[in-house]
Design a protein around this motif. Structure first.
Motif, short mmCIF file in Angstrom:
data_model
loop_
_atom_site.label_atom_id
_atom_site.label_comp_id
_atom_site.label_asym_id
_atom_site.label_seq_id
_atom_site.Cartn_x
_atom_site.Cartn_y
_atom_site.Cartn_z
N ASP A 47 0.81 -1.21 0.00
CA ASP A 47 0.00 0.00 0.00
C ASP A 47 0.85 1.26 0.00
O ASP A 47 0.55 2.22 -0.73
CB ASP A 47 -0.93 0.00 1.21
N GLU A 97 -0.59 7.28 -1.33
CA GLU A 97 -1.86 7.97 -1.57
C GLU A 97 -2.29 8.76 -0.33
O GLU A 97 -2.01 8.41 0.80
CB GLU A 97 -2.93 6.94 -1.93
N GLU A 98 -3.02 9.82 -0.59
CA GLU A 98 -3.45 10.71 0.50
C GLU A 98 -4.44 10.04 1.44
O GLU A 98 -4.52 10.40 2.62
CB GLU A 98 -4.06 11.98 -0.13
N ARG A 99 -5.17 9.07 0.91
CA ARG A 99 -6.16 8.38 1.75
C ARG A 99 -5.53 7.52 2.84
O ARG A 99 -6.18 7.16 3.82
CB ARG A 99 -7.06 7.52 0.89
N HIS A 148 0.72 15.32 3.32
CA HIS A 148 -0.60 15.69 2.78
C HIS A 148 -1.37 16.58 3.75
O HIS A 148 -2.60 16.64 3.70
CB HIS A 148 -1.41 14.43 2.48
#
Length: 418
Positions: A47, A97-99, A148
């Motif tokens: 991830d 990823e920002e999530r 982020h």
């Protein structure tokens, strides 16, 4: 090797009475370690895109110390805290990823919450506060370099860690309070038992006094006043009444000293001197006046007070048994300190010993009936107990001619009576 050895640590819940409760921390730590180790490697590589070798090293450093937390949670926290901060910094080198949660991924938060639970069950409040401040400080400091931006989720580990520390500390303090209450209840129960014992002693003392003291006092008064109430008493009869009165007063005094000990556990007896070797002669004279032919061989030797009392009581009980069971029998009482035949014998016996010997022959004629009914048999038991406490030996038994022999050997050294 140091002069003061470090105390061996105890596992969490090691004092629990049930085995499954004692094993519970190990089971939880093992499950967390086994579950988080591969999960951390998978999440960091798949991830977040972190290098596999770095991800594996971070996973081992963040999950394996959970087993150490069962015994030394503070040391485990130092390793895991450093590994978590290092992992957050390592994630800054990759583009994720920002999530995805940062600075601490979900599997790190789960492991850290379990670690905080162990800390709360073991460490003091001050240590827990410092741990939480360090966690919050690292969380806030990393927020300044967040890739982020910062959100409420950034402080998730600080919030969950603080709540876990608080709940675990509350559980530990509640357990401590319950344990102390149980200890106080145990102490209170012991005090109640002790108070009951003292009350029973006092009751026995009152009953002994009511039953015995009155009759002994009557005997003393009757013996003292016999020469005034009865006319033309011969001198020997008057002397006999005087002896009875003196013996009754002495017995009454000894009984009152015993009652004093029964009434109070802390009582140490009266200040009046206890009978010793010098009083054995008077004891023999009183027995002779009662019509018993007794020969006495004294021994001029200084002995400890406890030994003298033990010798006096042994002779007293032996003569009383002769009066009860063999009235009129010729009796010999002797005190001596025999010399050892060799140095080896002296060493084997532990030094010089006082020999107390009471030997009686058969009575001149069998008594028509027992002089005392319902004997308890406590006399010989009491002799053996006194000799045992003095560190000596006792030999009692019948003789071939129908007599009886009591021989006690008591050590003369003071150390045997301390």
């Amino acid at each position: 090797m140091t002069s003061v050895e470090e105390e061996r640590p105890r596992a969490l819940l090691a004092g629990a009475s049930r085995r499954w409760v004692r094993l519970l921390p190990w089971g939880v730590a093992f499950v967390l370690c086994v579950a988080l180790l591969p999960t951390t490697i998978q999440v960091l590589t798949a991830d977040y895109g972190l290098n596999g070798g770095v991800a594996s090293a971070l996973a081992v450093a963040q999950a394996a110390p959970l087993l150490l937390a069962v015994v030394r949670p503070l040391r485990a926290w130092c390793v895991i805290f450093v590994a978590d901060v290092a992992g957050a910094l390592a994630l800054l080198t990759v583009d994720f990823e920002e999530r995805l949660l940062w600075p601490f991924p979900p599997m790190e938060i789960v492991g850290y919450v379990g670690l905080c639970l162990a800390l709360g069950l073991r460490e003091r409040r001050r240590t827990l506060l410092l741990v939480w401040l360090a966690t919050a400080g690292a969380n806030v400091g990393l927020g300044f370099v967040a890739p982020h931006g910062t959100t409420a989720m950034t402080l998730l580990m600080t919030i969950l860690g603080g709540v876990t520390l608080l709940l675990a500390a509350a559980l530990r303090e509640r357990y401590e309070v319950q344990r102390r209450l149980a200890e106080q209840e145990t102490i209170s129960e012991a005090e109640r038992g002790r108070r009951t014992l003292l009350e029973e002693r006092a009751r026995i003392a009152r009953e002994l006094h009511d039953v015995v003291a009155h009759h002994m006092s009557v005997i003393t008064v009757q013996a003292d006043t016999a020469e005034y109430r009865l006319e033309e008493l011969p001198p020997d009869v008057r002397e006999e009444f005087t002896s009875i009165a003196a013996t009754a007063r002495e017995s009454l005094g000894e009984m009152r000293r015993l009652l004093g000990v029964l009434r109070s556990e802390e009582a140490h007896g009266e200040l009046a001197p206890q009978p010793g070797l010098t009083r054995i002669g008077q004891l023999v004279e009183a027995t002779v006046r009662a019509g018993m032919p007794v020969e006495f061989t004294p021994c001029d030797v200084e002995v400890p007070e406890a030994l003298g009392l033990a010798a006096y009581r042994i002779v007293q009980e032996a003569l009383a048994n002769v009066v009860r069971h063999a009235p009129g029998a010729p009796t010999r009482v002797s005190l001596s300190v025999p010399e050892p035949v060799s140095v080896a014998e002296s060493v084997a016996e532990g030094g010089a010993r006082l020999t107390v010997l009471v030997v009686n022959g058969p009575p001149p004629e069998p008594p028509a009936g027992p002089l005392e009914v319902g004997g308890t048999g406590h006399g010989l038991v009491g002799m053996r107990e006194r000799v045992r406490l003095a560190g000596g030996t006792l030999d009692v038994g019948p003789l071939p001619d129908g007599g009886f022999r009591v021989a006690a050997r008591l050590p003369l050294t003071e150390k045997d009576f301390t």
